[in-house]
Scaffold this motif. Sequence first.
Motif, PDB file in Angstrom:
ATOM      1  N   ASN A  19       0.826  -1.220   0.000  1.00 46.36           N
ATOM      2  CA  ASN A  19       0.000   0.000   0.000  1.00 46.36           C
ATOM      3  C   ASN A  19       0.848   1.253   0.000  1.00 46.36           C
ATOM      4  O   ASN A  19       0.537   2.218  -0.703  1.00 46.36           O
ATOM      5  CB  ASN A  19      -0.947   0.005   1.208  1.00 46.36           C
ATOM      6  CG  ASN A  19      -2.073  -0.996   1.018  1.00 46.36           C
ATOM      7  OD1 ASN A  19      -2.421  -1.344  -0.122  1.00 46.36           O
ATOM      8  ND2 ASN A  19      -2.637  -1.487   2.110  1.00 46.36           N
ATOM      9  N   ASP A  20       1.933   1.250   0.800  1.00 44.73           N
ATOM     10  CA  ASP A  20       2.842   2.411   0.831  1.00 44.73           C
ATOM     11  C   ASP A  20       3.427   2.671  -0.555  1.00 44.73           C
ATOM     12  O   ASP A  20       3.473   3.812  -1.018  1.00 44.73           O
ATOM     13  CB  ASP A  20       4.008   2.170   1.803  1.00 44.73           C
ATOM     14  CG  ASP A  20       3.556   2.237   3.250  1.00 44.73           C
ATOM     15  OD1 ASP A  20       2.390   2.604   3.497  1.00 44.73           O
ATOM     16  OD2 ASP A  20       4.366   1.896   4.139  1.00 44.73           O
ATOM     17  N   VAL A  21       3.905   1.597  -1.189  1.00 39.87           N
ATOM     18  CA  VAL A  21       4.531   1.756  -2.507  1.00 39.87           C
ATOM     19  C   VAL A  21       3.487   2.249  -3.517  1.00 39.87           C
ATOM     20  O   VAL A  21       3.737   3.186  -4.288  1.00 39.87           O
ATOM     21  CB  VAL A  21       5.193   0.442  -2.975  1.00 39.87           C
ATOM     22  CG1 VAL A  21       5.629   0.544  -4.436  1.00 39.87           C
ATOM     23  CG2 VAL A  21       6.403   0.105  -2.097  1.00 39.87           C
ATOM     24  N   LEU A  22       2.280   1.647  -3.480  1.00 37.84           N
ATOM     25  CA  LEU A  22       1.225   2.060  -4.419  1.00 37.84           C
ATOM     26  C   LEU A  22       0.857   3.528  -4.218  1.00 37.84           C
ATOM     27  O   LEU A  22       0.655   4.269  -5.181  1.00 37.84           O
ATOM     28  CB  LEU A  22      -0.018   1.182  -4.241  1.00 37.84           C
ATOM     29  CG  LEU A  22       0.046  -0.183  -4.941  1.00 37.84           C
ATOM     30  CD1 LEU A  22      -1.128  -1.060  -4.508  1.00 37.84           C
ATOM     31  CD2 LEU A  22       0.073  -0.041  -6.468  1.00 37.84           C
ATOM     32  N   GLU A  23       0.815   3.938  -2.960  1.00 33.67           N
ATOM     33  CA  GLU A  23       0.488   5.330  -2.667  1.00 33.67           C
ATOM     34  C   GLU A  23       1.487   6.270  -3.351  1.00 33.67           C
ATOM     35  O   GLU A  23       1.106   7.266  -3.951  1.00 33.67           O
ATOM     36  CB  GLU A  23       0.536   5.523  -1.151  1.00 33.67           C
ATOM     37  CG  GLU A  23      -0.292   6.677  -0.636  1.00 33.67           C
ATOM     38  CD  GLU A  23      -0.254   6.723   0.884  1.00 33.67           C
ATOM     39  OE1 GLU A  23       0.335   7.680   1.420  1.00 33.67           O
ATOM     40  OE2 GLU A  23      -0.786   5.776   1.510  1.00 33.67           O
ATOM     41  N   GLY A  24       2.773   5.932  -3.243  1.00 31.40           N
ATOM     42  CA  GLY A  24       3.817   6.741  -3.890  1.00 31.40           C
ATOM     43  C   GLY A  24       3.692   6.735  -5.402  1.00 31.40           C
ATOM     44  O   GLY A  24       3.930   7.747  -6.060  1.00 31.40           O
ATOM     45  N   LEU A  25       3.304   5.584  -5.954  1.00 25.03           N
ATOM     46  CA  LEU A  25       3.206   5.458  -7.412  1.00 25.03           C
ATOM     47  C   LEU A  25       1.983   6.185  -7.957  1.00 25.03           C
ATOM     48  O   LEU A  25       1.870   6.412  -9.160  1.00 25.03           O
ATOM     49  CB  LEU A  25       3.174   3.978  -7.816  1.00 25.03           C
ATOM     50  CG  LEU A  25       4.467   3.198  -7.526  1.00 25.03           C
ATOM     51  CD1 LEU A  25       4.305   1.726  -7.870  1.00 25.03           C
ATOM     52  CD2 LEU A  25       5.656   3.785  -8.287  1.00 25.03           C
TER      53      LEU A  25
END
Length: 323
Positions: A19-25
């Motif tokens: 979720n953290d990575v997706l948020e950044g993307l």
Amino acid sequence: MAKHPSTAPAKSTEDTLTNDVLEGLKKEPKELSPVWFYDELGSFLFDNICELPEYYITRTELQIMHGHAVEMAHHIGPEAAVIEFGSGTSLKTRLLLDRLESPLAYVPVDISREHLFTAAGALAKDYPNLHIVPVCADFTQSFELPQFIRAAQRRIVYFPGSTLGNFARPQARELLARMRELVGANGAILIGIDLRKDPSILERAYDDSAGVTAEFNLNALRHVNRELGADFDLDAFDHLAVWVEDQSRIEMHLVSKRDQVVHLGGEKVRFGQGEHLRTEYCHKYTLESFSELAATAGLAVKRVWMDPNKQFSVQLLEPARLQ
Ligand code: AVJ
């Protein structure tokens, strides 16, 4: 046959990370945290970066420690507890510990249990009289110190490497404020801060001719693929290091070579040709701009040590006295 314990993150941790990575993307521009550089290969690549002719940072900070650690130790005083943010496998930590007068304890704080215990083990062998108290924690969040550390004569945070430069101003201020709280009113912070210089020197330091930094940058994608089951194509991105004058920082980016779709956590992430993914900030300070930042965290600069060319600085900060 004995089963090896899995090193993969637990499912819930993996979901949080995804979720953290997706948020950044999903941001504009896209972002990926620099923590993804550092798996085993990434740490190896970083060690190689430190040896590169263009990457002056590590070499220069070591030179400063060689020249001035005696004076630093004098300012710190006897029986200090040294709390290092990040685990000290490095020569810099040893240079400091070697000069201190009867240090009470050394407390490396690192999120990686493995790094922590390797570093602590190596130091324990060479410093049999030093209490070594590893703390496994994310130093960007608040954490507790073991009680007896709180009782030391003086608590010192050591934060070498100019890693503070990775944080945007508000987070840098927050981290400094947390350090101040941790060391208390008579404590101190010894911190490595890289200084502003000719942008062409900076761009070369982050885009070396051997291509090691490019490989290090791309490795973040490899790490995400392995840990979170994404399918980034490493050949479809170019490394870029740019100086952003108005923010006084180098930014590392990965630039998509073509239109493409990356899959992660059941979602599709689209990259247009030429679209940038920002992977790291490396802020560069002047002595003035850093002392202003420190002041906003309630800290005063007591001493600054630099190399003769003023490329890098090691600074001693103390809680500012209230008027
Ligand atoms: C480990 C954060 C100090 O910012 O210079 C090196 C990381 N990135 N080359 C830095 C890094 C690209 C490094 N720090």
